[in-house]
Design a protein around this motif. Structure first.
Motif, PDB file in Angstrom:
ATOM      1  N   GLU A 168       0.853  -1.181   0.000  1.00  0.00           N
ATOM      2  CA  GLU A 168       0.000   0.000   0.000  1.00  0.00           C
ATOM      3  C   GLU A 168       0.891   1.232   0.000  1.00  0.00           C
ATOM      4  O   GLU A 168       1.921   1.272   0.681  1.00  0.00           O
ATOM      5  CB  GLU A 168      -0.880  -0.032   1.258  1.00  0.00           C
ATOM      6  N   LEU A 169       0.515   2.239  -0.748  1.00  0.00           N
ATOM      7  CA  LEU A 169       1.286   3.477  -0.851  1.00  0.00           C
ATOM      8  C   LEU A 169       0.431   4.651  -0.403  1.00  0.00           C
ATOM      9  O   LEU A 169      -0.707   4.810  -0.858  1.00  0.00           O
ATOM     10  CB  LEU A 169       1.742   3.696  -2.297  1.00  0.00           C
ATOM     11  N   ILE A 170       0.972   5.462   0.498  1.00  0.00           N
ATOM     12  CA  ILE A 170       0.274   6.660   0.971  1.00  0.00           C
ATOM     13  C   ILE A 170       1.208   7.853   0.800  1.00  0.00           C
ATOM     14  O   ILE A 170       2.276   7.913   1.413  1.00  0.00           O
ATOM     15  CB  ILE A 170      -0.144   6.527   2.449  1.00  0.00           C
ATOM     16  N   LEU A 171       0.815   8.783  -0.077  1.00  0.00           N
ATOM     17  CA  LEU A 171       1.601   9.986  -0.334  1.00  0.00           C
ATOM     18  C   LEU A 171       0.975  11.179   0.379  1.00  0.00           C
ATOM     19  O   LEU A 171      -0.252  11.305   0.431  1.00  0.00           O
ATOM     20  CB  LEU A 171       1.678  10.265  -1.832  1.00  0.00           C
ATOM     21  N   TYR A 172       1.833  12.052   0.911  1.00  0.00           N
ATOM     22  CA  TYR A 172       1.377  13.251   1.622  1.00  0.00           C
ATOM     23  C   TYR A 172       1.828  14.480   0.838  1.00  0.00           C
ATOM     24  O   TYR A 172       3.020  14.775   0.749  1.00  0.00           O
ATOM     25  CB  TYR A 172       1.941  13.276   3.043  1.00  0.00           C
ATOM     26  N   ASN A 173       0.863  15.164   0.270  1.00  0.00           N
ATOM     27  CA  ASN A 173       1.149  16.295  -0.599  1.00  0.00           C
ATOM     28  C   ASN A 173       1.850  17.424   0.169  1.00  0.00           C
ATOM     29  O   ASN A 173       1.373  17.882   1.211  1.00  0.00           O
ATOM     30  CB  ASN A 173      -0.151  16.821  -1.214  1.00  0.00           C
ATOM     31  N   GLY A 174       3.002  17.848  -0.346  1.00  0.00           N
ATOM     32  CA  GLY A 174       3.725  18.974   0.226  1.00  0.00           C
ATOM     33  C   GLY A 174       4.570  18.659   1.445  1.00  0.00           C
ATOM     34  O   GLY A 174       5.245  19.550   1.967  1.00  0.00           O
ATOM     35  N   LYS A 175       4.593  17.420   1.899  1.00  0.00           N
ATOM     36  CA  LYS A 175       5.380  17.056   3.083  1.00  0.00           C
ATOM     37  C   LYS A 175       6.835  16.793   2.693  1.00  0.00           C
ATOM     38  O   LYS A 175       7.124  16.195   1.655  1.00  0.00           O
ATOM     39  CB  LYS A 175       4.800  15.810   3.759  1.00  0.00           C
ATOM     40  N   THR A 176       7.750  17.203   3.581  1.00  0.00           N
ATOM     41  CA  THR A 176       9.180  17.028   3.340  1.00  0.00           C
ATOM     42  C   THR A 176       9.682  15.748   4.005  1.00  0.00           C
ATOM     43  O   THR A 176       8.909  14.966   4.560  1.00  0.00           O
ATOM     44  CB  THR A 176       9.964  18.228   3.884  1.00  0.00           C
ATOM     45  N   HIS A 177      11.003  15.587   3.969  1.00  0.00           N
ATOM     46  CA  HIS A 177      11.605  14.362   4.502  1.00  0.00           C
ATOM     47  C   HIS A 177      11.377  14.210   5.998  1.00  0.00           C
ATOM     48  O   HIS A 177      11.214  13.091   6.494  1.00  0.00           O
ATOM     49  CB  HIS A 177      13.111  14.371   4.205  1.00  0.00           C
ATOM     50  N   THR A 178      11.375  15.327   6.721  1.00  0.00           N
ATOM     51  CA  THR A 178      11.244  15.253   8.183  1.00  0.00           C
ATOM     52  C   THR A 178       9.877  15.673   8.704  1.00  0.00           C
ATOM     53  O   THR A 178       9.609  15.534   9.897  1.00  0.00           O
ATOM     54  CB  THR A 178      12.321  16.117   8.864  1.00  0.00           C
ATOM     55  N   ASP A 179       9.011  16.200   7.849  1.00  0.00           N
ATOM     56  CA  ASP A 179       7.678  16.602   8.306  1.00  0.00           C
ATOM     57  C   ASP A 179       6.939  15.445   8.964  1.00  0.00           C
ATOM     58  O   ASP A 179       6.361  15.582  10.045  1.00  0.00           O
ATOM     59  CB  ASP A 179       6.832  17.114   7.129  1.00  0.00           C
ATOM     60  N   LEU A 180       6.956  14.291   8.307  1.00  0.00           N
ATOM     61  CA  LEU A 180       6.160  13.156   8.773  1.00  0.00           C
ATOM     62  C   LEU A 180       6.644  12.600  10.100  1.00  0.00           C
ATOM     63  O   LEU A 180       5.850  12.098  10.894  1.00  0.00           O
ATOM     64  CB  LEU A 180       6.175  12.041   7.719  1.00  0.00           C
ATOM     65  N   PHE A 181       7.945  12.700  10.322  1.00  0.00           N
ATOM     66  CA  PHE A 181       8.493  12.023  11.498  1.00  0.00           C
ATOM     67  C   PHE A 181       8.939  12.961  12.604  1.00  0.00           C
ATOM     68  O   PHE A 181       9.083  12.525  13.751  1.00  0.00           O
ATOM     69  CB  PHE A 181       9.681  11.147  11.078  1.00  0.00           C
ATOM     70  N   LEU A 182       9.121  14.240  12.295  1.00  0.00           N
ATOM     71  CA  LEU A 182       9.577  15.173  13.330  1.00  0.00           C
ATOM     72  C   LEU A 182       8.634  16.363  13.513  1.00  0.00           C
ATOM     73  O   LEU A 182       8.027  16.521  14.571  1.00  0.00           O
ATOM     74  CB  LEU A 182      10.987  15.674  12.997  1.00  0.00           C
ATOM     75  N   GLN A 183       8.531  17.216  12.499  1.00  0.00           N
ATOM     76  CA  GLN A 183       7.755  18.432  12.687  1.00  0.00           C
ATOM     77  C   GLN A 183       6.293  18.146  13.039  1.00  0.00           C
ATOM     78  O   GLN A 183       5.739  18.753  13.958  1.00  0.00           O
ATOM     79  CB  GLN A 183       7.826  19.322  11.445  1.00  0.00           C
ATOM     80  N   ASP A 184       5.659  17.219  12.319  1.00  0.00           N
ATOM     81  CA  ASP A 184       4.241  16.931  12.598  1.00  0.00           C
ATOM     82  C   ASP A 184       4.030  16.359  13.997  1.00  0.00           C
ATOM     83  O   ASP A 184       3.130  16.816  14.717  1.00  0.00           O
ATOM     84  CB  ASP A 184       3.673  15.990  11.535  1.00  0.00           C
ATOM     85  N   PRO A 185       4.808  15.372  14.443  1.00  0.00           N
ATOM     86  CA  PRO A 185       4.645  14.891  15.820  1.00  0.00           C
ATOM     87  C   PRO A 185       4.944  15.964  16.870  1.00  0.00           C
ATOM     88  O   PRO A 185       4.283  16.018  17.910  1.00  0.00           O
ATOM     89  CB  PRO A 185       5.650  13.738  15.921  1.00  0.00           C
ATOM     90  N   LEU A 186       5.942  16.829  16.610  1.00  0.00           N
ATOM     91  CA  LEU A 186       6.261  17.885  17.559  1.00  0.00           C
ATOM     92  C   LEU A 186       5.175  18.963  17.591  1.00  0.00           C
ATOM     93  O   LEU A 186       5.026  19.681  18.580  1.00  0.00           O
ATOM     94  CB  LEU A 186       7.603  18.532  17.206  1.00  0.00           C
ATOM     95  N   ARG A 187       4.393  19.048  16.515  1.00  0.00           N
ATOM     96  CA  ARG A 187       3.318  20.041  16.432  1.00  0.00           C
ATOM     97  C   ARG A 187       2.140  19.643  17.324  1.00  0.00           C
ATOM     98  O   ARG A 187       1.406  20.498  17.818  1.00  0.00           O
ATOM     99  CB  ARG A 187       2.871  20.181  14.976  1.00  0.00           C
ATOM    100  N   GLY A 188       1.968  18.338  17.531  1.00  0.00           N
ATOM    101  CA  GLY A 188       0.854  17.873  18.347  1.00  0.00           C
ATOM    102  C   GLY A 188      -0.459  17.904  17.582  1.00  0.00           C
ATOM    103  O   GLY A 188      -0.499  18.151  16.380  1.00  0.00           O
ATOM    104  N   GLY A 189      -1.563  17.646  18.281  1.00  0.00           N
ATOM    105  CA  GLY A 189      -2.866  17.641  17.629  1.00  0.00           C
ATOM    106  C   GLY A 189      -3.048  16.432  16.734  1.00  0.00           C
ATOM    107  O   GLY A 189      -2.463  15.371  16.947  1.00  0.00           O
TER     108      GLY A 189
END
Length: 391
Positions: free
Chosen positions: A323-344
């Motif tokens: 299965e493939l899931i693409l996230y439009n506009g996300k960078t290399h670290t968005d998925l694993f760092l910035q987004d989790p640090l953002r919360g919500g």
């Protein structure tokens, strides 16, 4: 869950590029809701993947950290001797320093939990080789999954120049073996294990998984079975090294250094999951493979999202579930760092948790009532970090 005394473990191996230091040994972060006596018993007795021992004193932890700092410093100087003086990697190093400074408020909070939480069991020894010990990426994931009653083991592997690609794959395989053979003692289900890797960790863990499947289908002696892995989650991974050599060179990971890590140009195809999946030797191993779920941001410039697209397509053609899931506009670290640090709300996190709890109605109900994840870093700092990110 198939048994009330079992929790699904997740094995995580996370690195941004091959030569960066990775997460340490096995990492345990688990929390249990108050309720049944069985759950309270698990809270008192579970310590992931290590036989119960007294927690090290703070002084010993400081001494351990000092020894690791000395090791990493020595390896860093050795790595510099390989890199020499180059404009690209020097500018990226400067960007990395700024990036880390902007995210420092979050790193400090996660680090405090890692060192002082009673739910974290650190520096678990497995295998017979020393490893770099750097746990930041695995700690953040582990602490957040723990809030959903998921046990996390963050596996370390030797990094270049301490080891090359075959050493890395062997270390990951040894770590998976340790989890599969010990998790039952700590409330986990050895037949409901999930393997997750990010960036280089996604590549190396995919190599370990495919190589193990080939060995198992050939009747070779094995210490863990691929059938114990319920699913593989690959985040922002690179799966065809032949296509990535020039790309990495242009981003500062020079061709000569990359080939040293990968043990020469002839070895590239042997450590490319996409190519392994096309080999005739994998045909009999396909039925053993778990469900593959690949995540990638479309604005990932460190490893292009086409790596996950073509790997998913190759797996499907080979007969595997992918299965493939693409996230439009996300960078290399968005998925694993910035987004989790953002919360919500976090789509990737919610997907992984729902997937793991898919056969547990009680856990799904609890997830639906869970409080929003807290923010670790102010939005302005997250935006600045994204602007200067070298990834």
């Amino acid at each position: 869950m198939e048994a009330t005394t079992s929790l699904p473990p997740v094995i995580s191996s996370n690195n941004l590029v091959e030569q960066d230091p990775g997460s340490d040994s096995l990492f345990r972060a688990s929390s249990f809701p108050s309720g049944s006596s069985d759950q309270r018993w698990r809270r008192r007795t579970s310590s992931l993947l290590a036989r119960p021992t007294r927690q090290k004193s703070f002084g010993r932890e400081v001494g351990h950290a000092a020894a690791e700092t000395y090791l990493i410093t020595g390896l860093s100087f050795k790595l510099l001797s390989y890199l020499g003086v180059g404009y690209r990697w020097i500018t990226r190093l400067f960007s990395l320093v700024l990036y880390a400074m902007f995210l420092l408020p979050g790193f400090l909070q996660v680090g405090f939990c890692y060192f002082f939480s009673s739910h974290v069991h650190r520096s678990i020894v497995y295998g017979d080789r020393p490893r770099n010990r750097y746990k930041a990426w695995g700690s953040l994931l582990g602490l957040q999954l723990a809030e959903r009653d998921i046990i996390v083991a963050s596996i370390d592997y030797r990094n270049f120049p301490q080891g090359t690609i075959s050493d890395m794959v062997d270390d990951i395989s040894q770590g998976i073996s340790y989890v599969c053979n010990n998790v039952v003692e700590f409330g986990g289900d050895p037949n409901k294990i999930y393997l997750m890797g990010q960036s280089a960790g996604a590549h190396i863990s995919a190599c370990a998984l495919l190589q193990q499947a080939v060995k198992e289908s050939s009747g070779d002696g094995i210490s863990w079975s691929v059938s114990q892995i319920r699913a593989y989650f690959g985040l922002s991974g690179g799966y065809n090294l032949l296509k990535l050599v020039d790309h990495f060179h242009g981003r500062g990971l020079y061709r000569s250094v990359f080939l040293s890590i990968m043990e020469g140009e002839k070895s590239l195809k042997h450590f490319s999951p996409e190519i392994i999946a096309q080999s005739p030797g994998l045909h009999n191993a396909v039925p053993l493979l778990p469900h593959f779920v690949l995540f990638h941001g479309t604005s990932d410039y460190s490893i292009p999202s086409n790596e996950s697209i073509t790997f998913a397509d190759t797996l499907r053609k080979a007969g595997a579930r992918a299965e493939l899931i693409l996230y439009n506009g996300k960078t290399h670290t968005d998925l694993f760092l910035q987004d989790p640090l953002r919360g919500g709300k976090d789509e990737l996190f919610d997907y992984v948790v729902t997937f793991i709890h898919s056969d547990d109605k009680e856990a799904l109900a609890s997830d639906a009532m869970a409080s929003p994840r807290r923010r670790f870093v102010p939005e302005i700092l997250l935006r600045l970090a994204r602007e200067v990110s070298p990834f």
